[in-house]
Write an enzyme that holds these catalytic residues in place. Sequence first.
Site, PDB file in Angstrom:
ATOM      1  N   ASN A 165     -55.543   0.738  25.034  1.00  0.00           N
ATOM      2  CA  ASN A 165     -56.482   1.497  25.861  1.00  0.00           C
ATOM      3  C   ASN A 165     -57.650   2.031  25.012  1.00  0.00           C
ATOM      4  O   ASN A 165     -57.418   2.615  23.957  1.00  0.00           O
ATOM      5  CB  ASN A 165     -55.725   2.661  26.528  1.00  0.00           C
ATOM      6  CG  ASN A 165     -56.567   3.409  27.548  1.00  0.00           C
ATOM      7  OD1 ASN A 165     -57.623   3.930  27.240  1.00  0.00           O
ATOM      8  ND2 ASN A 165     -56.082   3.451  28.777  1.00  0.00           N
ATOM      9  N   GLU A 168     -53.971  -3.538  28.916  1.00  0.00           N
ATOM     10  CA  GLU A 168     -53.815  -4.932  29.343  1.00  0.00           C
ATOM     11  C   GLU A 168     -55.164  -5.648  29.380  1.00  0.00           C
ATOM     12  O   GLU A 168     -55.285  -6.818  29.011  1.00  0.00           O
ATOM     13  CB  GLU A 168     -53.175  -5.002  30.736  1.00  0.00           C
ATOM     14  CG  GLU A 168     -51.804  -4.341  30.841  1.00  0.00           C
ATOM     15  CD  GLU A 168     -51.884  -2.862  31.222  1.00  0.00           C
ATOM     16  OE1 GLU A 168     -52.854  -2.177  30.821  1.00  0.00           O
ATOM     17  OE2 GLU A 168     -50.964  -2.391  31.913  1.00  0.00           O
ATOM     18  N   HIS A 184     -58.377  -0.681  29.882  1.00  0.00           N
ATOM     19  CA  HIS A 184     -56.968  -0.318  29.814  1.00  0.00           C
ATOM     20  C   HIS A 184     -56.330  -1.270  28.793  1.00  0.00           C
ATOM     21  O   HIS A 184     -56.935  -2.291  28.428  1.00  0.00           O
ATOM     22  CB  HIS A 184     -56.328  -0.497  31.193  1.00  0.00           C
ATOM     23  CG  HIS A 184     -56.516   0.680  32.118  1.00  0.00           C
ATOM     24  ND1 HIS A 184     -55.878   0.767  33.342  1.00  0.00           N
ATOM     25  CD2 HIS A 184     -57.238   1.824  31.981  1.00  0.00           C
ATOM     26  CE1 HIS A 184     -56.208   1.911  33.916  1.00  0.00           C
ATOM     27  NE2 HIS A 184     -57.036   2.570  33.132  1.00  0.00           N
ATOM     28  N   CYS A 205     -51.557  -0.663  36.207  1.00  0.00           N
ATOM     29  CA  CYS A 205     -52.241  -0.097  37.388  1.00  0.00           C
ATOM     30  C   CYS A 205     -52.768  -1.220  38.281  1.00  0.00           C
ATOM     31  O   CYS A 205     -52.610  -2.403  37.969  1.00  0.00           O
ATOM     32  CB  CYS A 205     -53.412   0.777  36.925  1.00  0.00           C
ATOM     33  SG  CYS A 205     -54.846  -0.191  36.401  1.00  0.00           S
ATOM     34  N   SER A 255     -46.302   0.630  32.973  1.00  0.00           N
ATOM     35  CA  SER A 255     -46.473  -0.143  34.204  1.00  0.00           C
ATOM     36  C   SER A 255     -47.963  -0.348  34.534  1.00  0.00           C
ATOM     37  O   SER A 255     -48.728   0.612  34.567  1.00  0.00           O
ATOM     38  CB  SER A 255     -45.776   0.627  35.335  1.00  0.00           C
ATOM     39  OG  SER A 255     -45.965   0.003  36.573  1.00  0.00           O
ATOM     40  N   CYS A 264     -55.225  -3.682  36.372  1.00  0.00           N
ATOM     41  CA  CYS A 264     -54.554  -4.588  35.428  1.00  0.00           C
ATOM     42  C   CYS A 264     -53.640  -5.565  36.178  1.00  0.00           C
ATOM     43  O   CYS A 264     -53.549  -6.746  35.817  1.00  0.00           O
ATOM     44  CB  CYS A 264     -53.774  -3.778  34.400  1.00  0.00           C
ATOM     45  SG  CYS A 264     -54.851  -2.689  33.437  1.00  0.00           S
TER      46      CYS A 264
END
Lengths: 148, 148
Positions: free
Chosen positions: B43, B56, B54, B83, B81, B86
């Site tokens: 991030n 990912e 982010h 969002c 997890s 992503c």
Amino acid sequence: MKKTPEYFMKEALKEAVKGLKEGGIPIGAVLVKNGKIISRGHNRRIQKKSAVLHAEMDCLENAGRLTSKEYSKCEIYSTLSPCSMCSGAIELYKIPKVYIGENRNFKGPEKRLKKYAKVINLKMPQCQKLMSDFIKKNPKLWNEDIGL
Amino acid sequence: MKKTPEYFMKEALKEAVKGLKEGGIPIGAVLVKNGKIISRGHNRRIQKKSAVLHAEMDCLENAGRLTSKEYSKCEIYSTLSPCSMCSGAIELYKIPKVYIGENRNFKGPEKRLKKYAKVINLKMPQCQKLMSDFIKKNPKLWNEDIGL
């Protein structure tokens, strides 16, 4: 005088044309807050060898870090229907209104997006032609951009 | 010797810790193709004043332009997890397998993501603790990152 959605979409279209002139994929976007353009962007897959900078993402990135209160006053304009990534970003930041130039060359998950935002298709022939001309000439590149 | 999912998640965790040391939000990701890490990311909201990077997304961006055939051989590991943004990117590029470190501090649209990818939650306490400690200290920043 209050500017029309068509005015803002033409500004997004200018971004798309700018992208094309740079040798890129001609999709543009603008972010409008309280009737003023606060950010602009265009697809930069080619220009920046980018997998994430679709027009809407580039536009959100250029806007910088905004608060949820600021996003709640925004509308995003994109010359083409947003894909799942861009729709997901709009969902994340709860941008309440999405204007799209057209969805005939590509249609993202609009039905899903409509759960989170008002989606208005302006069906602008200029947006459609710019994109269909590009896809005809660059089918492989276009497929890459939409994960095919 | 074949590396385990836990091995790769620890590499994602290293990215998260790297982000924290830079003054950023501690979420990390790695992209694995045929058992090898081909990209890493974390991030970068703070570091790059970024609304889109982010973990990912940063990881996908650092991987550069890949073909759909390449993505089809990939797994993405994220310490948290994913969002909606992503998850949308994972859906766009049809990455078939997503390992997550935990989903107790934040749970993205996993049910939706499962329509497109196999999602495996490794429930790693290290991932969870790093994030919960951060959120406790930086609730406002964390809310900004998830659009609240």
